[in-house]
Scaffold this active site. Sequence first.
Site, PDB file in Angstrom:
ATOM      1  N   GLU A 173      -0.829   8.891  -3.863  1.00  0.00           N
ATOM      2  CA  GLU A 173      -0.001   7.915  -4.578  1.00  0.00           C
ATOM      3  C   GLU A 173      -0.818   7.221  -5.671  1.00  0.00           C
ATOM      4  OE1 GLU A 173       1.950   5.632  -1.494  1.00  0.00           O
ATOM      5  OE2 GLU A 173       3.072   7.379  -0.811  1.00  0.00           O
ATOM      6  N   SER A 196      -2.992   1.987  -0.072  1.00  0.00           N
ATOM      7  CA  SER A 196      -2.886   1.542   1.325  1.00  0.00           C
ATOM      8  C   SER A 196      -3.828   2.295   2.259  1.00  0.00           C
ATOM      9  CB  SER A 196      -1.455   1.661   1.810  1.00  0.00           C
ATOM     10  OG  SER A 196      -1.051   2.999   1.785  1.00  0.00           O
ATOM     11  N   GLU A 423       9.532   6.278  10.640  1.00  0.00           N
ATOM     12  CA  GLU A 423       8.190   5.911  10.177  1.00  0.00           C
ATOM     13  C   GLU A 423       7.264   6.201  11.355  1.00  0.00           C
ATOM     14  OE1 GLU A 423       6.400   4.880   7.275  1.00  0.00           O
ATOM     15  OE2 GLU A 423       4.960   5.402   8.830  1.00  0.00           O
ATOM     16  N   GLU A 492       4.532  10.775   2.360  1.00  0.00           N
ATOM     17  CA  GLU A 492       3.078  10.695   2.576  1.00  0.00           C
ATOM     18  C   GLU A 492       2.485  11.937   3.231  1.00  0.00           C
ATOM     19  OE1 GLU A 492       4.885   7.862   4.020  1.00  0.00           O
ATOM     20  OE2 GLU A 492       4.823   6.848   2.099  1.00  0.00           O
ATOM     21  N   GLU A 510       7.703  13.301  -0.467  1.00  0.00           N
ATOM     22  CA  GLU A 510       7.326  12.335  -1.489  1.00  0.00           C
ATOM     23  C   GLU A 510       5.997  12.828  -2.067  1.00  0.00           C
ATOM     24  OE1 GLU A 510       6.833   7.542  -1.708  1.00  0.00           O
ATOM     25  OE2 GLU A 510       5.685   8.636  -0.219  1.00  0.00           O
ATOM     26  N   GLU A 516       8.935   3.594  -5.411  1.00  0.00           N
ATOM     27  CA  GLU A 516       8.533   2.379  -4.691  1.00  0.00           C
ATOM     28  C   GLU A 516       7.455   1.585  -5.448  1.00  0.00           C
ATOM     29  OE1 GLU A 516       7.063   3.458  -0.812  1.00  0.00           O
ATOM     30  OE2 GLU A 516       5.638   4.902  -1.596  1.00  0.00           O
TER      31      GLU A 516
HETATM   32  C1  NOJ Z   1       6.568   4.558   2.521  1.00  0.00           C
HETATM   33  C2  NOJ Z   1       7.695   5.359   1.990  1.00  0.00           C
HETATM   34  O1  NOJ Z   1       7.349   6.018   0.817  1.00  0.00           O
HETATM   35  C3  NOJ Z   1       8.869   4.432   1.785  1.00  0.00           C
HETATM   36  O2  NOJ Z   1       9.937   5.132   1.194  1.00  0.00           O
HETATM   37  C4  NOJ Z   1       9.260   3.816   3.103  1.00  0.00           C
HETATM   38  O3  NOJ Z   1      10.287   2.895   2.877  1.00  0.00           O
HETATM   39  C5  NOJ Z   1       8.075   3.097   3.754  1.00  0.00           C
HETATM   40  N1  NOJ Z   1       6.952   3.961   3.795  1.00  0.00           N
HETATM   41  C6  NOJ Z   1       8.375   2.610   5.151  1.00  0.00           C
HETATM   42  O4  NOJ Z   1       8.444   3.680   6.045  1.00  0.00           O
HETATM   43 CA    CA Z   2       5.043   6.414  -0.072  1.00  0.00          CA
END
Ligand code: NOJ
Ligand code: CA
Length: 712
Positions: A173, A196, A423, A492, A510, A516
Amino acid sequence: MKHLMTILLAMMASATMAQTLTSPDGMLKAEFSLDAQGRPTYNLSFKGKTVVADSHLGLLLKGDNADMADFCTGFKVAGVDHAAFDETWKPVWGEESEIRNHYNEMTVRLDQPRNERSLVVRFRLFNDGLGFRYEFPESKNLVYFVIAEEQSEFRMTADHTAWWIAGDYDTQEYEWQTSRLSEIRGRMEKAIAPNSSQTPAGPTTVQTALQLRTDDGLYINLHEASCINYSTMHLTYNDNPSDKDGYRKFVSHLTPDAQGNKGHIQTPSVSPWRTIIVGESGKDILASRMTLNLNEPCKLEDTSWIRPTKYVGVWWEMISGKSSWAYTDDVFSVQLGKTDYQKVKPNGRHGANTDHVKRYIDFAAEHGFDAVLVEGWNVGWEDWFGNQKDYVFDFVTPYPDFDLKAITDYARQKGVEMIMHHETSSSTINYERHLEDAYRFMNKWGYKSVKSGYVGNIVPYGEHHYSQPLNNHYLYCIQKAAEHKIMVNAHEATRPTGICRTYPNWIGNESARGTEYESFGGNPVNHTTVLPFTRMIGGPMDYTPGIFEMDCSRANPSNDSRVRSTLARQLGLYLVLYSPLQMAADMIENYEPHMDAFQFIKDVPVDWQQSVYLEAEPGEYVTIARKDKHSENWFVGSSVGEEGHLSVIGLDFLTPGQKYEATIYADGKDASWDKNPQSYAITRKKVTSRSTLKIQSASGGGFAISLKAINN
Ligand code: NOJ
Ligand code: CA
């Protein structure tokens, strides 16, 4: 002496014996030879110009001694086979409904007599580039082995311009850098801005897909295809001019596992393909299907349940900080499934509450979207934010204000699907513990797709996002999901390498800096003009376009981030960033004032019969036309960089004799990403294949066009 002469003569013979492979159209030529040390060597040229100069191949293994560790030298050619292949196949979904896979192949069988083991290098030369891979046949001393490093080289001929992100074992990212190859080292510190979770790979190590442009206008793209049971490749650039042999070479740099090893291999097996796409324009690079073609055909017998999907969701509000994933702000330990939430104080900002979700279901139904994504529906976010890493989520326990039964019934009644969210907190062990139950739960409640995510450092501790064990984890989830007829969109996870051809239920990833970040400080203005040349070479991206309100402080007064794009460009992204899974990412209240522009998002399909690349220059502009898979309608989208751009578009891709009604969504005259992003103009006109459109895009702007086939 005589003996030495014989060896020398043999070495010279093998060093000069070049094997040649040409592309079906004869424009590309690859050569293979062994050098004086018996080191596999290749080069690649296009129309007689060198693209990759003599570069070595091989691997360093973990071995008991230096001899056994060396899988680079001392080879002799045991045989060379040539073959040709030409087949047209139909992807389950894609940028076009038919793809031609046409190449000439050369298989070089090598023996390393000293160590009584063999290696095969297979080359496939297409009209648009070269792919090669290692094949590891089982031989006397090659049964199990550990890779210390792969030594595939890509020797550049000059100080090309490159679009690159920092090499990193845990994040992709990053912002794309544009520089000369010689400037990579100097830019690296800036390129690894805090993220992060990050583990930078080295001062001149970059990620693939790496886009290059030579000063005489050749476009070269380096990446990999079919990265299965292997770790993800980075490339390390040698900028040291005093290293005569190594200077200006990229060398493969694999992602290590927790022990620092780069691969545990059991023969027989193969490496991923290393890909070199070559073109005379940016358009050629985007039109290449080499990455998909180098993957295995679809392994799923029944694909009828796999469907391209357009969705809205309870998402941007959490990203921008208006609402929360967690139910409470209290720090307390969640006993999964057992916690008494009556004793907990709700924070009043929990996005995934039943009434709110129903509103999104209504909106999806009213405007013809297939599905609604809801994040923060399940318990565990408090633990995660409290820094628990392993046993965070069970993926089956909703928060008390998320009435799963009521929501499921409501969505069903409205003809809208729900998209699951997992997640994983990057604990792959925890995810695998729960995976079967989680997928069964989805089947029970009628969820057809899941967005998964891997934020933070990986558990098992010390593992990396792109190591061989992690790559195996992602694929395991895809294969398990297919057993449950579930489609997966993983955030990720490792950048794609075309595996979606083999497992088309892998409908999204992604694996790069997505929308984001527009809420976390912003993406570079030209970001979406670079993505098609880099991240998207391996497959579609869940970029989540469609933001209409660029000022994030409207959602959350303490968020001063701005989306660095005009509104018209947000529409163009549905074409520029191909994905069979597209989100309209903004909140309902931000669409409501602009329903005329929103019409484009409603109309745009997510699956295509044909794609035509109209203009493409990394960092400057990308304009793509695509024909709907299921109608005669065409759609065009464009994204441009900081400078703005005048597009002059001949519509000769349209069917001759057919009339179309064009609806053009362009930047307003006074639009720019920073001053007036919401200024747009919608115009309509009748056009044919002989028409030309001139459209001026603003700084950070773009446009979208729908071309509806009409009778008069
Ligand atoms: C990172 C992701 O890219 C995002 O889309 C998601 O909302 C958050 N993580 C929380 O899982
Ligand atoms: Ca992400």
